[in-house]
Design a protein around this motif. Structure first.
Motif, PDB file in Angstrom:
ATOM      1  N   ALA A  43       1.863  68.572  10.422  1.00  0.00           N
ATOM      2  CA  ALA A  43       1.908  69.009   9.020  1.00  0.00           C
ATOM      3  C   ALA A  43       0.554  68.810   8.347  1.00  0.00           C
ATOM      4  O   ALA A  43       0.095  69.671   7.571  1.00  0.00           O
ATOM      5  N   LEU A  44      -0.098  67.689   8.627  1.00  0.00           N
ATOM      6  CA  LEU A  44      -1.430  67.441   8.070  1.00  0.00           C
ATOM      7  C   LEU A  44      -2.429  68.476   8.562  1.00  0.00           C
ATOM      8  O   LEU A  44      -3.228  69.019   7.797  1.00  0.00           O
ATOM      9  N   ALA A  45      -2.417  68.723   9.871  1.00  0.00           N
ATOM     10  CA  ALA A  45      -3.361  69.686  10.448  1.00  0.00           C
ATOM     11  C   ALA A  45      -3.118  71.087   9.901  1.00  0.00           C
ATOM     12  O   ALA A  45      -4.068  71.825   9.609  1.00  0.00           O
ATOM     13  N   ASP A  46      -1.857  71.482   9.775  1.00  0.00           N
ATOM     14  CA  ASP A  46      -1.543  72.809   9.230  1.00  0.00           C
ATOM     15  C   ASP A  46      -2.063  72.961   7.801  1.00  0.00           C
ATOM     16  O   ASP A  46      -2.561  74.029   7.421  1.00  0.00           O
ATOM     17  N   ALA A  47      -1.948  71.901   7.029  1.00  0.00           N
ATOM     18  CA  ALA A  47      -2.317  71.968   5.612  1.00  0.00           C
ATOM     19  C   ALA A  47      -3.800  71.780   5.366  1.00  0.00           C
ATOM     20  O   ALA A  47      -4.385  72.441   4.495  1.00  0.00           O
ATOM     21  N   GLU A  48      -4.439  70.888   6.155  1.00  0.00           N
ATOM     22  CA  GLU A  48      -5.812  70.493   5.837  1.00  0.00           C
ATOM     23  C   GLU A  48      -6.791  70.586   6.995  1.00  0.00           C
ATOM     24  O   GLU A  48      -7.976  70.321   6.813  1.00  0.00           O
ATOM     25  N   GLY A  49      -6.328  70.919   8.182  1.00  0.00           N
ATOM     26  CA  GLY A  49      -7.218  71.015   9.337  1.00  0.00           C
ATOM     27  C   GLY A  49      -7.226  69.740  10.166  1.00  0.00           C
ATOM     28  O   GLY A  49      -6.736  68.692   9.736  1.00  0.00           O
ATOM     29  N   LEU A  50      -7.810  69.829  11.358  1.00  0.00           N
ATOM     30  CA  LEU A  50      -7.797  68.699  12.282  1.00  0.00           C
ATOM     31  C   LEU A  50      -8.536  67.480  11.747  1.00  0.00           C
ATOM     32  O   LEU A  50      -8.171  66.342  12.053  1.00  0.00           O
ATOM     33  N   ASP A  51      -9.575  67.700  10.973  1.00  0.00           N
ATOM     34  CA  ASP A  51     -10.345  66.557  10.466  1.00  0.00           C
ATOM     35  C   ASP A  51      -9.499  65.649   9.584  1.00  0.00           C
ATOM     36  O   ASP A  51      -9.808  64.461   9.424  1.00  0.00           O
ATOM     37  N   ALA A  52      -8.442  66.202   8.991  1.00  0.00           N
ATOM     38  CA  ALA A  52      -7.582  65.405   8.118  1.00  0.00           C
ATOM     39  C   ALA A  52      -6.657  64.484   8.906  1.00  0.00           C
ATOM     40  O   ALA A  52      -6.070  63.557   8.340  1.00  0.00           O
ATOM     41  N   VAL A  53      -6.530  64.750  10.201  1.00  0.00           N
ATOM     42  CA  VAL A  53      -5.584  63.979  11.016  1.00  0.00           C
ATOM     43  C   VAL A  53      -6.254  62.701  11.498  1.00  0.00           C
ATOM     44  O   VAL A  53      -7.040  62.701  12.447  1.00  0.00           O
ATOM     45  N   THR A  54      -5.966  61.612  10.833  1.00  0.00           N
ATOM     46  CA  THR A  54      -6.400  60.292  11.265  1.00  0.00           C
ATOM     47  C   THR A  54      -5.153  59.427  11.380  1.00  0.00           C
ATOM     48  O   THR A  54      -4.119  59.723  10.779  1.00  0.00           O
ATOM     49  N   MET A  55      -5.274  58.362  12.143  1.00  0.00           N
ATOM     50  CA  MET A  55      -4.128  57.482  12.301  1.00  0.00           C
ATOM     51  C   MET A  55      -3.700  56.901  10.945  1.00  0.00           C
ATOM     52  O   MET A  55      -2.516  56.726  10.672  1.00  0.00           O
ATOM     53  N   ARG A  56      -4.681  56.660  10.088  1.00  0.00           N
ATOM     54  CA  ARG A  56      -4.372  56.099   8.774  1.00  0.00           C
ATOM     55  C   ARG A  56      -3.568  57.090   7.928  1.00  0.00           C
ATOM     56  O   ARG A  56      -2.582  56.716   7.279  1.00  0.00           O
ATOM     57  N   ARG A  57      -3.993  58.372   7.934  1.00  0.00           N
ATOM     58  CA  ARG A  57      -3.274  59.383   7.160  1.00  0.00           C
ATOM     59  C   ARG A  57      -1.871  59.606   7.709  1.00  0.00           C
ATOM     60  O   ARG A  57      -0.906  59.760   6.955  1.00  0.00           O
ATOM     61  N   VAL A  58      -1.760  59.648   9.036  1.00  0.00           N
ATOM     62  CA  VAL A  58      -0.445  59.863   9.657  1.00  0.00           C
ATOM     63  C   VAL A  58       0.480  58.690   9.347  1.00  0.00           C
ATOM     64  O   VAL A  58       1.660  58.877   9.029  1.00  0.00           O
ATOM     65  N   ALA A  59      -0.052  57.477   9.427  1.00  0.00           N
ATOM     66  CA  ALA A  59       0.754  56.298   9.121  1.00  0.00           C
ATOM     67  C   ALA A  59       1.279  56.361   7.691  1.00  0.00           C
ATOM     68  O   ALA A  59       2.447  56.044   7.419  1.00  0.00           O
ATOM     69  N   ALA A  60       0.429  56.796   6.767  1.00  0.00           N
ATOM     70  CA  ALA A  60       0.856  56.916   5.377  1.00  0.00           C
ATOM     71  C   ALA A  60       1.965  57.947   5.237  1.00  0.00           C
ATOM     72  O   ALA A  60       2.906  57.761   4.443  1.00  0.00           O
ATOM     73  N   GLN A  61       1.878  59.023   6.015  1.00  0.00           N
ATOM     74  CA  GLN A  61       2.891  60.074   5.940  1.00  0.00           C
ATOM     75  C   GLN A  61       4.265  59.583   6.385  1.00  0.00           C
ATOM     76  O   GLN A  61       5.289  60.009   5.839  1.00  0.00           O
ATOM     77  N   VAL A  62       4.295  58.720   7.400  1.00  0.00           N
ATOM     78  CA  VAL A  62       5.590  58.250   7.913  1.00  0.00           C
ATOM     79  C   VAL A  62       5.996  56.910   7.299  1.00  0.00           C
ATOM     80  O   VAL A  62       7.050  56.358   7.637  1.00  0.00           O
ATOM     81  N   GLY A  63       5.133  56.383   6.420  1.00  0.00           N
ATOM     82  CA  GLY A  63       5.456  55.130   5.763  1.00  0.00           C
ATOM     83  C   GLY A  63       5.384  53.933   6.676  1.00  0.00           C
ATOM     84  O   GLY A  63       6.260  53.055   6.651  1.00  0.00           O
ATOM     85  N   ALA A  64       4.316  53.893   7.486  1.00  0.00           N
ATOM     86  CA  ALA A  64       4.167  52.795   8.449  1.00  0.00           C
ATOM     87  C   ALA A  64       2.771  52.211   8.347  1.00  0.00           C
ATOM     88  O   ALA A  64       1.860  52.807   7.754  1.00  0.00           O
TER      89      ALA A  64
END
Length: 238
Positions: A43-64
């Motif tokens: 979902a992050l990559a679709d919306a903002e591109g691969l550069d937006a995909v970091t472990m920190r951003r993904v963790a925030a998305q899943v609440g972890a």
């Protein structure tokens, strides 16, 4: 070092990734799954591109917490493998090959193009070697079956599929870049005048002949179909 401050991995362990269950190493069982992590990254990559995909951003998305993700995806390279295979699950082909390999191969390519246009980060993600997961393997199996009537051996059919995928990825990458480029009518007119002048200068006869040829449809769909046809015409020839 990765963007998250962890050492970069030496490579993805395909056996660990695809053949062993994705379970956290220790501690309390988390409230999220590898599927949820992968879906958030897509979902992050679709919306903002691969550069937006970091472990920190993904963790925030899943609440972890960031560190809790590493049991499922120890680095971004592994996460990319998961993402590619996750979206490959959309490449569903319900009917077996018809036996007309050219028509079937066109259908495969058009399916790939639509898939990559839905996920504009895919061409870049596919530019480096990926370890095929279960969804990717299912699509590959279909493509190899499509190519069986060509009489090519298995290794050659794998090469044809790799060539086709590279063509589609490159074409879609160009399509996406062209859509993003903003060209004013004045600039387009200036480019046309420039090419007309070059064609008339007597120093570029081949280009002049090409520019004088009857025009072809330039819509993205028509251009892709034309280029794809030329590629398919070369399959099975030495």
């Amino acid at each position: 070092m990765s963007r998250d401050g962890r050492p970069d991995a030496a490579g993805v362990d395909a056996e660990q990734l695809w053949l062993r269950p994705a379970e956290p190493r220790r501690g309390r069982r988390p409230s999220f799954s590898r599927e949820a992590i992968t879906g958030a990254a897509v979902a992050l990559a679709d919306a903002e591109g691969l550069d937006a995909v970091t472990m920190r951003r993904v963790a925030a998305q899943v609440g972890a917490g960031v560190m809790s993700l590493y049991s499922y995806a120890p680095d971004k390279e592994t996460l990319l493998e998961l993402m590619v295979d996750h979206v490959s699950g959309e490449l569903v082909i319900k009917e077996p090959p018809s036996g007309d390999w050219r028509a079937d191969l066109r259908a495969v390519a058009h399916l790939q193009r639509a898939h990559m246009l839905r996920h504009p980060w895919l061409p870049a993600a596919l530019s480096t070697r990926r370890v095929p997961g279960p969804n990717t393997l299912a699509f590959l199996e279909h493509a190899l079956a499509v190519l069986r009537p060509t009489g090519l051996d298995g290794a050659a059919r794998l090469e044809v599929f790799a060539q086709l995928t590279a063509f589609v990825a490159g074409h879609v990458g160009h399509e996406i870049a062209q859509r993003a480029a903003v060209r004013s009518p004045g600039r387009v007119a200036a480019e046309a005048r420039y090419l007309a002048a070059v064609a008339a200068d007597g120093h570029h006869p081949e280009l002049a002949e090409a520019l004088a040829a009857p025009g072809r449809p330039l819509t993205p769909d028509a251009t892709f179909a034309r280029f794809l046809g030329r590629l398919i015409d070369g399959v099975g020839t030495d």
